[in-house]
Enzyme design. Structure first.
Site, mmCIF file in Angstrom:
data_model
loop_
_atom_site.group_PDB
_atom_site.id
_atom_site.type_symbol
_atom_site.label_atom_id
_atom_site.label_comp_id
_atom_site.label_asym_id
_atom_site.label_seq_id
_atom_site.Cartn_x
_atom_site.Cartn_y
_atom_site.Cartn_z
ATOM 1 N N GLY A 1 -5.886 0.476 5.595
ATOM 2 C CA GLY A 1 -5.107 -0.709 5.257
ATOM 3 C C GLY A 1 -5.843 -1.994 5.582
ATOM 4 O O GLY A 1 -5.746 -2.991 4.855
ATOM 5 N N ASP A 2 -6.595 -1.994 6.688
ATOM 6 C CA ASP A 2 -7.374 -3.172 7.074
ATOM 7 C C ASP A 2 -8.478 -3.433 6.050
ATOM 8 O O ASP A 2 -8.791 -4.585 5.735
ATOM 9 C CB ASP A 2 -7.994 -2.966 8.455
ATOM 10 C CG ASP A 2 -6.965 -2.512 9.479
ATOM 11 O OD1 ASP A 2 -5.795 -2.904 9.362
ATOM 12 O OD2 ASP A 2 -7.332 -1.753 10.391
ATOM 13 N N SER B 1 0.844 -1.197 0.000
ATOM 14 C CA SER B 1 0.000 0.000 0.000
ATOM 15 C C SER B 1 0.876 1.243 0.000
ATOM 16 O O SER B 1 1.933 1.283 0.628
ATOM 17 C CB SER B 1 -0.955 -0.012 1.187
ATOM 18 O OG SER B 1 -0.264 -0.175 2.406
ATOM 19 N N GLY C 1 -2.309 4.721 -3.844
ATOM 20 C CA GLY C 1 -2.948 3.432 -4.078
ATOM 21 C C GLY C 1 -2.111 2.270 -3.597
ATOM 22 O O GLY C 1 -1.578 2.287 -2.487
ATOM 23 N N GLY D 1 -0.495 4.676 0.329
ATOM 24 C CA GLY D 1 -1.269 5.850 0.704
ATOM 25 C C GLY D 1 -2.160 6.335 -0.417
ATOM 26 O O GLY D 1 -2.847 5.539 -1.073
#
Length: 327
Positions: A270-271, A239, A244, A241
């Site tokens: 992120g989860d 990831s 993307g 931020g």
């Protein structure tokens, strides 16, 4: 706690029971304080408290998507009620081991005017040998009738850094599909182990720290991802931020860029991505479609407070705006 919003008219796959493991859950106290300043008295506009922790968040998103999910880990008995309420509201099977004391509180300061979120995280309850033994027995039992395991978040005090690494080897040895989303020494130990998870989801900074070298260029990230794939991983999702995510498998690489939206809070983004990738795996989606779905989950999450998916129609709108480029 924000009321969960179930996506409508979505039919989940018929098979695939998921376990999420949260070793260090937290009660997330989110404070909206637009324009707040350090070292000053600030006025906040709103506050809410949600049961959280990375694995708890993943379970919440997957339940919203309609998947059968079991949440386990170590949970402080003295303030378990918000977690129990979340699990009951979303139909999540509660398999947490209760331990003496209170689950930690994480403070999230959200500044809508700057679209920034500041996190203050405490270390968490110390895990006793008795609690870890009870958790190991719980995981062994869950492995009898669950197919996928998501290991997410930091490790509490008194848990060795190689805890996840050992668990990955055990679960994959039993034929389970394993996703890992952690950082620091726990991620470093897991990436240096002989058996890697099926899915690894660090951000670029976490991956650089774990591998002990700066991954500043796209080519550096790709090289690192292919090294992990050559050692047994199946999907490396990095990831990045607002830029993307980079998703890499043995035969394909894609870059997914999200549409521009009004950011309410980045907590849980992120989860949400991990959840989208797990759901995509169960749905047997292509890498392009998996990238689009995972990014739409993440975008949907940052437009609201708490780990909840928006309605399906909104998710579809976000998914249509995701730019997926094959590299």
């Amino acid at each position: 706690m924000t009321n969960p919003t179930q996506p409508s008219s979505h039919t989940p796959p018929a098979t695939g029971r998921v376990v999420t493991l949260t070793m260090n859950p937290a009660l997330d106290m989110t404070v909206q304080a637009d324009g707040w300043r350090q070292n000053a008295v600030n006025t906040a506009q709103a506050m809410q408290t949600d049961a959280g922790g990375k694995g708890v968040n993943v379970a919440s998103f997957l339940a919203d998507w309609g998947l059968p999910v079991t949440a386990t880990g170590l949970l402080g008995a003295d303030n378990a009620q918000p977690f129990e309420a979340l699990f009951a509201a979303k139909g999540i099977q509660d398999a947490f081991v209760r331990v003496a004391g209170q689950t930690r509180v994480g403070v999230k300061i959200v500044d809508h005017s700057k679209q920034e979120t500041t996190d203050l995280n405490l270390r968490g309850l110390r895990a006793t040998p008795e609690a870890l033994a009870a958790l190991e027995a719980k995981l062994d039992a869950l492995a009898q009738d669950h197919d996928l395991f998501v290991l997410a978040g930091s490790l509490p005090p008194n848990v060795p850094p190689d805890f996840y690494a050992a668990l990955v080897a055990k679960l994959r040895g039993a034929g389970k599909w394993v996703a890992l989303d952690t950082s620091g020494e726990a991620l470093k130990a897991a990436l240096n182990a002989s058996t890697l998870p099926n899915l690894i989801k660090p951000n670029n900074h976490e991956l650089s720290e774990a591998l002990g070298r700066e991954l500043s260029r796209p080519s550096d990230l790709l090289e690192a991802a292919h090294t992990l794939l050559s050692r047994g991983a199946e999907l490396v999702a990095i990831s990045q931020g607002e830029d993307g995510a980079l998703l890499v498998t043995h035969g394909e690489t894609v870059q997914a860029r999200p549409p521009r939206v009004q950011v309410v809070s980045t907590v849980g983004a992120g989860d949400a991505m991990v959840s989208g990738l797990v759901a995509a795996h169960l749905g047997d989606l292509s890498l392009t479609d998996a990238a689009r779905q995972a990014t739409s989950f993440s975008v949907g999450n940052i437009t609201r407070l708490g780990a909840h998916l928006p309605p399906l129609s909104e998710l579809e709108t976000y998914a249509a705006g995701v730019e997926v480029k094959r590299l």
